[in-house]
Design a protein around this motif. Structure first.
Motif, mmCIF file in Angstrom:
data_model
loop_
_atom_site.group_PDB
_atom_site.id
_atom_site.type_symbol
_atom_site.label_atom_id
_atom_site.label_comp_id
_atom_site.label_asym_id
_atom_site.label_seq_id
_atom_site.Cartn_x
_atom_site.Cartn_y
_atom_site.Cartn_z
ATOM 1 N N THR B 45 -6.750 -8.199 1.010
ATOM 2 C CA THR B 45 -6.323 -6.851 1.377
ATOM 3 C C THR B 45 -5.801 -6.865 2.807
ATOM 4 O O THR B 45 -6.475 -7.335 3.722
ATOM 5 C CB THR B 45 -7.502 -5.864 1.231
ATOM 6 O OG1 THR B 45 -7.974 -5.927 -0.110
ATOM 7 C CG2 THR B 45 -7.058 -4.438 1.518
ATOM 8 N N GLY B 75 0.110 -4.364 -4.662
ATOM 9 C CA GLY B 75 -0.294 -2.963 -4.652
ATOM 10 C C GLY B 75 -0.193 -2.424 -3.241
ATOM 11 O O GLY B 75 -0.549 -3.117 -2.295
ATOM 12 N N VAL B 128 -8.230 0.760 -3.684
ATOM 13 C CA VAL B 128 -7.982 -0.688 -3.571
ATOM 14 C C VAL B 128 -8.520 -1.388 -4.821
ATOM 15 O O VAL B 128 -7.882 -2.273 -5.388
ATOM 16 C CB VAL B 128 -8.642 -1.280 -2.290
ATOM 17 C CG1 VAL B 128 -8.603 -2.813 -2.310
ATOM 18 C CG2 VAL B 128 -7.954 -0.766 -1.030
ATOM 19 N N LEU B 131 -6.209 -0.800 -7.839
ATOM 20 C CA LEU B 131 -5.009 -1.651 -7.816
ATOM 21 C C LEU B 131 -5.366 -3.118 -8.086
ATOM 22 O O LEU B 131 -4.579 -3.855 -8.675
ATOM 23 C CB LEU B 131 -4.267 -1.501 -6.481
ATOM 24 C CG LEU B 131 -3.636 -0.117 -6.253
ATOM 25 C CD1 LEU B 131 -2.816 -0.090 -4.972
ATOM 26 C CD2 LEU B 131 -2.749 0.289 -7.425
ATOM 27 N N THR B 132 -6.552 -3.508 -7.658
ATOM 28 C CA THR B 132 -7.022 -4.859 -7.979
ATOM 29 C C THR B 132 -7.177 -4.993 -9.493
ATOM 30 O O THR B 132 -6.747 -5.982 -10.084
ATOM 31 C CB THR B 132 -8.368 -5.136 -7.274
ATOM 32 O OG1 THR B 132 -8.212 -4.900 -5.870
ATOM 33 C CG2 THR B 132 -8.829 -6.567 -7.492
ATOM 34 N N ALA B 136 -3.069 -6.481 -9.026
ATOM 35 C CA ALA B 136 -2.470 -6.848 -7.743
ATOM 36 C C ALA B 136 -3.066 -8.165 -7.239
ATOM 37 O O ALA B 136 -4.271 -8.377 -7.332
ATOM 38 C CB ALA B 136 -2.703 -5.749 -6.713
ATOM 39 N N VAL B 139 -3.307 -6.440 -1.919
ATOM 40 C CA VAL B 139 -3.213 -4.983 -1.737
ATOM 41 C C VAL B 139 -2.903 -4.716 -0.272
ATOM 42 O O VAL B 139 -3.584 -5.235 0.620
ATOM 43 C CB VAL B 139 -4.510 -4.260 -2.148
ATOM 44 C CG1 VAL B 139 -4.394 -2.759 -1.886
ATOM 45 C CG2 VAL B 139 -4.840 -4.508 -3.616
#
Lengths: 136, 256
Positions: B45, B75, B128, B131-132, B136, B139
């Motif tokens: 991230t 993402g 987050v 989106l994981t 993704a 992110v």
């Protein structure tokens, strides 16, 4: 807490006149909505993907180029295909009144022409979303 | 098929719906999040922060290009402020990233702060995870335009990029506590827009105090709109990703 109304304001096609779209975006912001603005010269794919990713309740399309009868159906069709059939669609810009019935028949709820008061757009969105309760 | 299954299969609409639920009805979304959490492995991230207008969104658009060249799914969570008066927001970060909108491998979501201080929204850390789950490989979290004290991003990001541009104050500004302490990488963007030597020297001065556990914060100069310096930035981010090792569990502060 009342859910936030999320709106996408988009300008499809080759049309750089974005003053109206920006005025509307700003007015909806001031009415407490979360407004996503994509900028000018957007393709149908860009607009529809944005609407899906942003999970918007309504989509406002501004068009002053005269290509509304080409672009609106393309967007409406793609939006339905991608599962966004519950998204309220409205339009604005320079659109001849004789074209409005055709746009409505394809799923555009309302066209706001020149001289529209921003409060009219705000009231329309709020009333529609309250009325059909089908959002989300 | 349930919402979570759809998300895990890469359904953008399902992921978008869950993010909305986290924003609107955080308590009722907890159940789904719990299920989701068990099915995902945290990914790298990247936090992008800095003052308004320095080019954060434009830099992200460029970084997406680099990730997509390597076929990585990206993402993006782009945070903008909500009005303290009306609660409304104008979310305009994705304007700079719209070239990536037709790309199925990119998911961009704009989020309003909804009264949360610190540069992120309350739902960001949980988004987050969504989106994981969507798939993704990385992110990217873009904070609101920040001033000095908005350091929440360090709670969700493995790598923090602080973006600055020429003309942002003297050496005393650089000595202050806050966002300049959290950068793993500093970017001076818009280097064609003014003299950068001064800013760079001042950053150099604060940098030694920032060394921790063997990572010396890098300073990268870019012109995001022209794409210059982006390869170097991407490379430095990758270096930091390797330095971090396993991505952190994004937990902190998001457990209501």
């Amino acid at each position: 807490m009342r859910k936030k109304i999320r709106v996408l304001i988009a300008k499809p096609g080759l049309d750089g006149h974005d003053r109206g779209a920006k005025v509307v975006a700003r007015a909806l912001r001031d009415a407490g909505m979360e407004v996503i603005y994509t900028g000018i010269r957007q393709t149908a794919e860009q607009i529809v993907n944005t609407a899906i990713q942003e999970d918007v309740d309504c989509l406002g399309l501004s068009i002053l180029s005269g290509a509304h009868l080409k672009l609106f159906p393309k967007i409406v069709k793609l939006l339905k295909k991608r599962g966004g059939k519950n998204i309220l669609i409205f339009g604005g810009g320079i659109i001849p009144s004789e074209d409005i019935p055709e746009l409505k028949s394809m799923g555009v709820s309302k066209i706001f022409g020149p001289g529209t008061k921003t409060q009219g757009i705000i009231d329309f969105i709020k009333t529609q979303i309250d009325a059909d309760g089908k959002r989300r | 098929m349930g919402l979570i299954e759809k998300i895990l299969q890469g359904d953008q609409k399902a992921a978008a719906k869950l993010i909305s639920k986290i924003e609107d009805e955080p308590t009722s979304a907890l159940e789904e999040l719990k299920v989701l959490k068990e099915r995902i492995v945290p990914v790298h991230t990247l936090g992008i922060t800095g003052p308004p207008g320095v080019g954060k969104s434009t830099l992200i658009a460029r970084l997406i290009e680099r990730y997509r060249e390597k076929n990585k799914k990206v993402g993006v969570l782009a945070i903008d402020p909500s009005s303290p008066f009306t609660g409304g927001a104008l979310l305009g970060d994705r304007i700079r990233m719209q070239m990536h909108s037709p790309d199925e491998g990119v998911f961009i979501r704009s989020m309003a702060t909804r009264g949360q201080l610190g540069g992120l929204s309350r739902a960001t850390a949980k988004a987050v995870k969504v989106l994981t789950g969507w798939g993704a490989d990385v992110v990217v979290v873009e904070t609101v335009g920040v001033g000095q004290d908005e350091v929440e991003v360090m709670r969700v990001a493995d790598t923090i990029v602080v973006v600055l541009s020429p003309g942002l104050g003297d050496d005393i500004q650089m000595m202050k506590a806050g966002i300049l302490e959290i950068g793993d990488i500093f970017v001076i963007n818009k280097i064609d827009q003014g003299e950068t030597g001064h800013l760079e020297r001042n950053l150099e001065l604060v940098r030694p105090g920032r060394e921790r556990e063997g990572w010396v914060p890098a300073i990268i100069k870019t012109i995001a709109v022209k794409g210059s310096g982006i390869d170097e930035l991407h490379q430095k981010i990758e270096e930091h990703r390797k330095y971090c090792g396993k991505p952190r569990e994004v937990e902190r502060a998001d457990e209501d």
